[in-house]
Design a protein around this motif. Structure first.
Motif: not given
Length: 262
Positions: A229-247
């Motif tokens: 839970v955050t206030n702003r989406l991270p950079e696309p590379d970071m977001l993709e990495m998090l989603q790849r880990h099921g977050i």
């Protein structure tokens, strides 16, 4: 070029690239390896860099002394409060929940308004906030008191935690990166990890400044967390990495605070 000028340019490079090698210094400034080493030795003596094998990196600013808990609570931003509000929305009536001692999780505790739930925490402040809420049963963990930051820790706390199985854990972090989730203190990190292990779902509460940062102690892998839970989406590379880990990354809808859409 004078050494002082070159040293400043090395620091400018580090601000952008985070690390530099001897070979890069030689190439960028057309100097010998011995000259490059002397520059790094002097910068290290000044405390401006940390020398590594074959180069240097910037000191981690998170290693500086952080303010005590009361000071940090005074600086809790509206963004952190919105993070706490979203997190509290995910607590259901009748659930058993763990809250850690971070100030962002403190914001979550302030918004808990369930008719009934059971909260386990190691934070004196969280327990104090929750004590005014009629439907909340509180178990304050016992252990060694960290007076400055107002939480208990130690082997006794970890041992007690291992006997609980809860629906959700809400955890604050110092940093989130490809390395995982990190904290400033190892004792605190070990406790956070045990809290995570006891929960069916793990929520990390972190403002956007925590993305891409590493603190001294890594306490959990990315794969061990379900939601951030955050206030702003991270950079696309970071977001993709998090989603790849099921977050799943959750952010407040600041346009409609009444609806609380995520």
């Amino acid at each position: 070029m004078y050494q002082e000028e070159r040293m400043q340019l090395i620091l400018d490079h580090l601000q952008t690239k985070k690390r530099i090698s001897i070979e890069e210094i030689c190439s960028l400034f057309d100097v010998s390896r011995d000259t490059a080493r002397r520059d790094l030795v002097k910068l290290d003596e000044q405390g401006s860099i940390i020398r590594t094998r074959g180069g240097a990196l910037l000191p981690n600013p998170l290693q500086d002394k952080i303010g005590n808990y009361k000071e940090r609570l005074m600086k809790v931003s509206e963004e952190k409060k919105s993070i706490g509000r979203v997190a509290a929305h995910y607590i259901r009536d009748g659930e058993h929940v763990i809250l850690d001692s971070s100030t962002t999780v403190h914001a979550c505790a302030e918004f808990i308004d369930q008719q009934s739930c059971f909260i386990i925490t190691n934070s004196i402040n969280q327990a104090d906030v929750l004590s005014d809420k009629k439907g909340v049963s509180i178990h304050l963990l016992g252990g060694h008191l960290e007076k400055e930051h107002r939480y208990v820790y130690g082997s006794a706390v970890i041992s007690t935690l291992s006997n609980y199985f809860v629906d959700k854990a809400f955890i604050g972090v110092g940093g989130i990166s490809a390395s995982g989730f990190t904290s400033v203190h190892d004792e605190e990190g070990l406790l956070k990890h045990q809290m995570m292990k006891q929960a069916r779902q793990v929520f990390v509460l972190a403002d956007h400044s925590k993305f891409g940062k590493d603190c001294p102690f890594r306490f959990a892998e990315l794969s061990e967390v379900d939601f951030i839970v955050t206030n702003r989406l991270p950079e696309p590379d970071m977001l993709e990495m998090l989603q790849r880990h099921g977050i799943e990354v959750l952010i407040p809808d600041f346009k409609d605070e009444e609806e609380l859409e995520v």
